[in-house]
Each structure stands twice: as C-alpha cells, then as structure tokens.
Design a protein around this motif. Structure first.
Motif, PDB file in Angstrom:
ATOM      1  N   ARG A  95       0.676  -1.281   0.013  1.00 35.90           N
ATOM      2  CA  ARG A  95      -0.212  -0.184  -0.102  1.00 35.90           C
ATOM      3  C   ARG A  95       0.791   1.423   0.036  1.00 35.90           C
ATOM      4  O   ARG A  95       0.551   2.416  -0.698  1.00 35.90           O
ATOM      5  CB  ARG A  95      -0.922   0.176   1.125  1.00 35.90           C
ATOM      6  CG  ARG A  95      -2.044   1.225   1.327  1.00 35.90           C
ATOM      7  CD  ARG A  95      -2.887   1.148   0.334  1.00 35.90           C
ATOM      8  NE  ARG A  95      -3.874   2.276   0.334  1.00 35.90           N
ATOM      9  CZ  ARG A  95      -3.999   3.282  -0.538  1.00 35.90           C
ATOM     10  NH1 ARG A  95      -3.551   3.202  -1.893  1.00 35.90           N
ATOM     11  NH2 ARG A  95      -5.049   4.138  -0.390  1.00 35.90           N
ATOM     12  N   LEU A  96       2.038   1.248   0.568  1.00 33.76           N
ATOM     13  CA  LEU A  96       2.833   2.333   0.770  1.00 33.76           C
ATOM     14  C   LEU A  96       3.903   2.569  -0.273  1.00 33.76           C
ATOM     15  O   LEU A  96       4.699   3.597  -0.302  1.00 33.76           O
ATOM     16  CB  LEU A  96       3.390   2.402   2.205  1.00 33.76           C
ATOM     17  CG  LEU A  96       2.346   2.647   3.221  1.00 33.76           C
ATOM     18  CD1 LEU A  96       2.910   2.578   4.792  1.00 33.76           C
ATOM     19  CD2 LEU A  96       1.676   3.913   3.291  1.00 33.76           C
ATOM     20  N   ALA A  97       4.142   1.428  -1.114  1.00 29.63           N
ATOM     21  CA  ALA A  97       5.060   1.429  -2.234  1.00 29.63           C
ATOM     22  C   ALA A  97       5.093   2.671  -2.784  1.00 29.63           C
ATOM     23  O   ALA A  97       4.106   3.088  -3.360  1.00 29.63           O
ATOM     24  CB  ALA A  97       4.785   0.138  -2.927  1.00 29.63           C
ATOM     25  N   GLY A  98       6.408   3.257  -3.130  1.00 29.71           N
ATOM     26  CA  GLY A  98       6.578   4.475  -3.972  1.00 29.71           C
ATOM     27  C   GLY A  98       5.984   5.705  -3.155  1.00 29.71           C
ATOM     28  O   GLY A  98       6.168   6.748  -3.602  1.00 29.71           O
ATOM     29  N   SER A  99       5.230   5.596  -2.063  1.00 31.29           N
ATOM     30  CA  SER A  99       4.917   6.898  -1.277  1.00 31.29           C
ATOM     31  C   SER A  99       5.634   7.048  -0.015  1.00 31.29           C
ATOM     32  O   SER A  99       5.196   8.110   0.679  1.00 31.29           O
ATOM     33  CB  SER A  99       3.267   6.922  -1.259  1.00 31.29           C
ATOM     34  OG  SER A  99       3.232   5.760  -0.388  1.00 31.29           O
TER      35      SER A  99
END
Length: 176
Positions: A95-99
């Motif tokens: 869910r948090l990948a890249g952010s």
C-alpha cells in the motif's frame, strides 16, 4: 507543536491516546500527550493517504514522503502465534510502495530497545503484534515485543520530532 495522527483498531480504538498521562503515578509530575503533540485520529491508512493526496479533504499532513517503521511479531515468546502479521506487513508495504520509505523490525529484531531507537527516526509507525492492556495502570499498557513490553509510559518519554502517524493491529490481553 508537532502533529500525530493515531490509527487504532480493535480494543485499542477505545483508548484515548491523546489523553495519555502520568497522572497518579507515584513520584511523577503529571505529563500528558497533549504537552508534546496535537493528536488526531484516522480510521485507516487508506483514509490518511487519501487526505494527504487531496489537501482540500482536510488538514495537511507532512507532504514529503514519510519514513515508515513497521514492527511485527508473528511469534512473540510467551504469546500465541500471530501468523497474519506476515500478510499484514506485506499489505502495508504494498500500500505504501512508492509513497514512503519503509523500514521494518520483525521477530527477534523487534526488541524494546531496537523499537525505541528506531521510532524517533520515522514519521509513521505501524505495530502488528500482541497488545497488553493494564486496567489498573493504563500507562503500563503496551505492545508485547521479542524481549518484553513496550509500554505507553516508555513511548511518552521519547522525543519524537518526526512523529506524524501511529497505527496498530493486534490482539488484546488484559492485565488486572
């Protein structure tokens, strides 16, 4: 004053993190969470991410990429296994990948001292472990880690200049 957004689930959602205090502890001056941070709550990580990406949806939360610490205990000594934590940590990471920048402490690496040292270096923290609620001494409630309990009292002693968000998914064990 720093701002922190709390995201609790299950029995933890009934705890007033914003009101945690040392009130009534023998030999301690009354210190409370609100002396250090402005607290708010979110029902889910998804809701917080939506609010961050849509400033008109609510108050701004730190706009830079958050540093996220995930603490998990799928097999805490002396506790029932929590095999779902592995899947949960994976879901949080996806869910948090890249952010965000994601760090984790799991199993034998998730000791009280390791978590206490890592928390101050992160904006967000997510706990996937057993929780202990002490009804007589609320500040001794906390998270069951590899080598002991990380208590609310321990957390209140930290200086957390980066703190913005805390969430927890866990089972509850009461202590009377």
């Amino acid at each position: 004053i720093p701002h922190i957004t709390w995201c609790a689930s299950g029995a933890l959602s009934f705890l007033p993190f914003h009101a945690a205090s040392t009130f009534g502890l023998e030999g301690a001056d009354s210190v409370k969470t609100s002396d250090f941070v402005v607290s708010s709550y979110t029902p889910s990580i998804a809701a917080l991410l939506h609010a961050r990406s849509n400033p008109s949806a609510g108050p701004a939360v730190n706009s830079s990429q958050p540093r996220v610490l995930v603490v998990s205990q799928p097999a805490t000594p002396g506790q029932a296994p929590l095999p779902g934590t592995v899947k949960e940590v994976s879901a949080v990471g996806q869910r948090l990948a890249g952010s965000s920048t994601l760090s984790s402490l799991a199993s034998e690496n998730a000791t009280v001292s390791a978590v206490l040292n890592a928390i101050s270096q992160h904006d967000w923290v997510h706990f996937a472990c057993h929780g202990v609620q002490d009804r007589k001494h609320a500040l001794q409630s906390g998270f069951a880690l590899e080598d002991g309990l990380l208590s609310v009292s321990d957390l209140m002693k930290l200086e957390l200049p980066r703190a913005r968000f805390a969430s927890a998914m866990m089972t509850r064990r009461s202590s009377d």
